[in-house]
Design a protein around this motif. Structure first.
Motif, short mmCIF file in Angstrom:
data_model
loop_
_atom_site.label_atom_id
_atom_site.label_comp_id
_atom_site.label_asym_id
_atom_site.label_seq_id
_atom_site.Cartn_x
_atom_site.Cartn_y
_atom_site.Cartn_z
N SER A 160 -7.56 13.74 -15.27
CA SER A 160 -8.87 13.12 -15.12
C SER A 160 -8.83 12.00 -14.07
CB SER A 160 -9.36 12.55 -16.46
OG SER A 160 -8.56 11.46 -16.88
N GLN A 161 -7.62 11.58 -13.68
CA GLN A 161 -7.46 10.51 -12.70
C GLN A 161 -7.08 11.09 -11.34
OE1 GLN A 161 -5.08 7.10 -13.93
NE2 GLN A 161 -5.24 7.73 -16.07
N ASP A 162 -7.68 10.53 -10.28
CA ASP A 162 -7.34 10.92 -8.91
C ASP A 162 -6.38 9.90 -8.32
OD1 ASP A 162 -9.05 13.27 -8.54
OD2 ASP A 162 -10.71 11.86 -8.76
N TYR A 163 -5.28 10.37 -7.74
CA TYR A 163 -4.28 9.52 -7.10
C TYR A 163 -4.23 9.84 -5.61
CZ TYR A 163 -1.90 7.25 -11.08
OH TYR A 163 -1.58 6.45 -12.14
N ILE A 164 -3.69 8.88 -4.85
CA ILE A 164 -3.47 9.10 -3.42
C ILE A 164 -2.08 8.60 -3.04
CG2 ILE A 164 -4.60 6.91 -2.80
CD1 ILE A 164 -5.59 8.35 -0.23
N LYS A 165 -1.32 9.45 -2.37
CA LYS A 165 0.02 9.11 -1.89
C LYS A 165 0.27 9.90 -0.61
CE LYS A 165 0.93 6.85 -5.78
NZ LYS A 165 1.01 5.37 -5.82
N ARG A 166 1.46 9.70 -0.05
CA ARG A 166 1.84 10.44 1.14
C ARG A 166 2.79 11.58 0.76
NH1 ARG A 166 1.26 9.26 6.43
NH2 ARG A 166 0.75 7.08 5.99
N VAL A 167 2.59 12.73 1.39
CA VAL A 167 3.47 13.88 1.14
C VAL A 167 4.81 13.63 1.82
CG1 VAL A 167 3.79 16.37 1.43
CG2 VAL A 167 1.48 15.45 1.05
N ILE A 168 5.85 13.55 1.02
CA ILE A 168 7.21 13.34 1.53
C ILE A 168 7.99 14.64 1.55
CG2 ILE A 168 9.38 12.11 1.18
CD1 ILE A 168 7.06 10.34 2.12
N GLY A 169 7.78 15.47 0.53
CA GLY A 169 8.51 16.73 0.44
C GLY A 169 7.60 17.89 0.09
N VAL A 170 7.78 19.01 0.77
CA VAL A 170 7.03 20.24 0.49
C VAL A 170 7.96 21.21 -0.23
CG1 VAL A 170 5.54 19.89 2.50
CG2 VAL A 170 7.62 21.25 2.74
N PRO A 171 7.44 22.32 -0.76
CA PRO A 171 8.28 23.24 -1.54
C PRO A 171 9.58 23.62 -0.82
CG PRO A 171 5.99 23.87 -1.75
CD PRO A 171 6.02 22.76 -0.75
N GLY A 172 10.68 23.47 -1.53
CA GLY A 172 11.99 23.82 -0.99
C GLY A 172 12.73 22.67 -0.35
N ASP A 173 12.06 21.57 -0.08
CA ASP A 173 12.71 20.42 0.57
C ASP A 173 13.71 19.74 -0.38
OD1 ASP A 173 11.43 20.69 2.97
OD2 ASP A 173 10.02 19.03 2.67
N LYS A 174 14.78 19.23 0.22
CA LYS A 174 15.73 18.40 -0.52
C LYS A 174 15.51 16.95 -0.08
CE LYS A 174 20.66 17.77 -1.55
NZ LYS A 174 22.04 18.28 -1.30
#
Length: 304
Positions: A160-174
Motif C-alpha cells: 500500500s506504500q509507494d517507495y522511491i530508490k535508485r536501481v543498483i542491480g538488475v536480475p542476475g547481477d552480483k
C-alpha cells in the motif's frame, strides 16, 4: 522513502468514480434521454392539439410557451447533469495517471541530493510496460528498469506504500558493497569526490561523490562515522539466501524478476540492504521530472 501521491492513493477511488459517473452517463444517453424525449413529444402533441382547438375558437395564443415546455421536460436532473460533466474529466485523469504519468511528492531525504524534500515529481508509467490500474498487472512489455534509473515501486513489505530508490542491480547481477563502495558483477564502480554537501535540515556537511554507475552517473552522500550498513536492521525477506552479510560488507545476487534498490543518501536510506529485493510486479514507474518545489523553484527539471 514512503512517497506521497499528489492526488492521494486514488487509483481505486478514481476507478470507482469513473465507473459510477460513466454508468450514469450511459444510462442517460441510452435510456433516460429517450424517456424524456418521448415524454416531451407526448406533451407537445397534447399542447399542439389544445393550441389548434383554441385557435379554431378564435383565441390567439403565444406559441413561445411550446419551446419552454419542451426545454423543461428535456432538462437533465441535477444528479445526471453533474455526473455527465464529471465523467470525461475523471476518465481523462484516470487514463493519464494510470498509463502515462503519475505525480508524487518527496516527503523524506533518502534520495538527497538527487531529490529533495518537497520535490513534486512525475513518474513515467509506460517505460517499464503497460500495467492494468489498481491491480498493477503488466499486460504489454515495453522495457525494463536499467541500472541507475530512479524508480518508484510498491514497498515489498507493505504494497500500500509507494517507495522511491535508485536501481543498483538488475536480475542476475552480483552486488557487492564494502567500505561504502559498490562493485557490480566484479567491476568496481568509480567514485569521484565532490564538494561536501550541506544538509538541508540541519547544519551538517556530508561527503559527496559522483557515483559512475553504468551510463547513469549521479551524486551520492556518505555520513562521517556511519557504517556501510546496520547489520542489526537487516530483516528476513524473500531470497534472503541470495545474500551474504558480514561486519562491514555484503554481497547479493539479484534473483530473476527482481531488482536491488538503494537510496542516494546512502547512510540515511532504508533500502534493499535491509528489506530485500523489489519484484517486477511491484514496479510503479520511472521518476523522470521535478515539476515543482514550492520552497525552491530552481529544482524544476529532469531527474538524473
Amino acid at each position: 522513502m514512503n512517497l506521497q501521491p499528489i492526488l492521494g492513493n486514488f487509483a481505486l477511488i478514481l476507478f470507482v468514480a469513473m465507473v459510477i459517473t460513466g454508468v450514469i452517463w450511459c444510462l442517460d444517453v441510452f435510456v433516460l434521454a429517450k424517456q424524456r424525449r418521448a415524454k416531451a413529444d407526448a406533451a407537445l402533441a397534447e399542447y399542439d392539439a389544445r393550441h389548434a382547438k383554441l385557435t379554431a375558437d378564435g383565441i390567439k395564443l403565444d406559441n413561445g410557451n411550446r419551446a419552454a415546455l419542451e426545454a423543461s421536460i428535456l432538462r437533465q436532473p441535477t444528479w445526471v447533469e453533474y455526473s455527465g460533466s464529471f465523467f470525461p474529466v475523471i476518465a481523462l485523469v484516470f487514463v493519464l495517471r494510470s498509463f502515462l504519468f503519475e505525480p508524487f511528492k518527496i516527503p523524506s531525504s533518502s534520495m538527497v541530493p538527487t531529490l529533495l524534500v518537497g520535490d513534486l515529481i512525475l513518474v513515467n508509467k509506460f517505460d517499464y510496460g503497460i500495467r492494468l490500474p489498481v491491480i498493477n498487472k503488466k499486460i504489454i512489455e515495453v522495457g525494463n528498469p536499467q541500472r541507475g534509473d530512479v524508480m518508484v515501486f510498491k514497498y515489498p513489505k507493505d504494497p500500500s506504500q509507494d517507495y522511491i530508490k535508485r536501481v543498483i542491480g538488475v536480475p542476475g547481477d552480483k552486488i557487492h558493497y564494502e567500505n561504502k563502495r559498490l562493485t557490480v558483477n566484479g567491476q568496481p564502480v568509480e567514485y569521484v569526490p565532490m564538494d561536501d554537501y550541506l544538509d538541508d535540515e540541519r547544519p551538517v556537511y556530508h561527503k559527496q561523490f559522483l557515483e559512475k554507475l553504468t551510463n547513469a552517473p549521479h551524486r551520492i552522500l556518505n555520513m562521517d562515522g556511519a557504517r556501510t550498513y546496520n547489520q542489526s536492521a537487516v530483516e528476513e525477506f524473500p531470497h534472503h539466501e541470495n545474500c551474504n552479510y558480514s561486519y562491514d560488507e555484503f554481497t547479493c545476487i539479484v534473483p530473476e524478476g527482481n531488482y536491488f534498490m538503494m537510496g542516494d543518501n546512502r547512510d540515511n536510506s532504508a533500502d534493499s540492504r535491509y528489506w530485500g529485493f523489489v519484484p517486477d510486479q511491484n514496479i510503479v514507474g520511472k521518476a523522470v521530472f521535478v515539476w515543482m518545489n514550492f520552497s525552491n523553484l530552481k529544482r524544476i527539471g529532469g531527474i538524473h
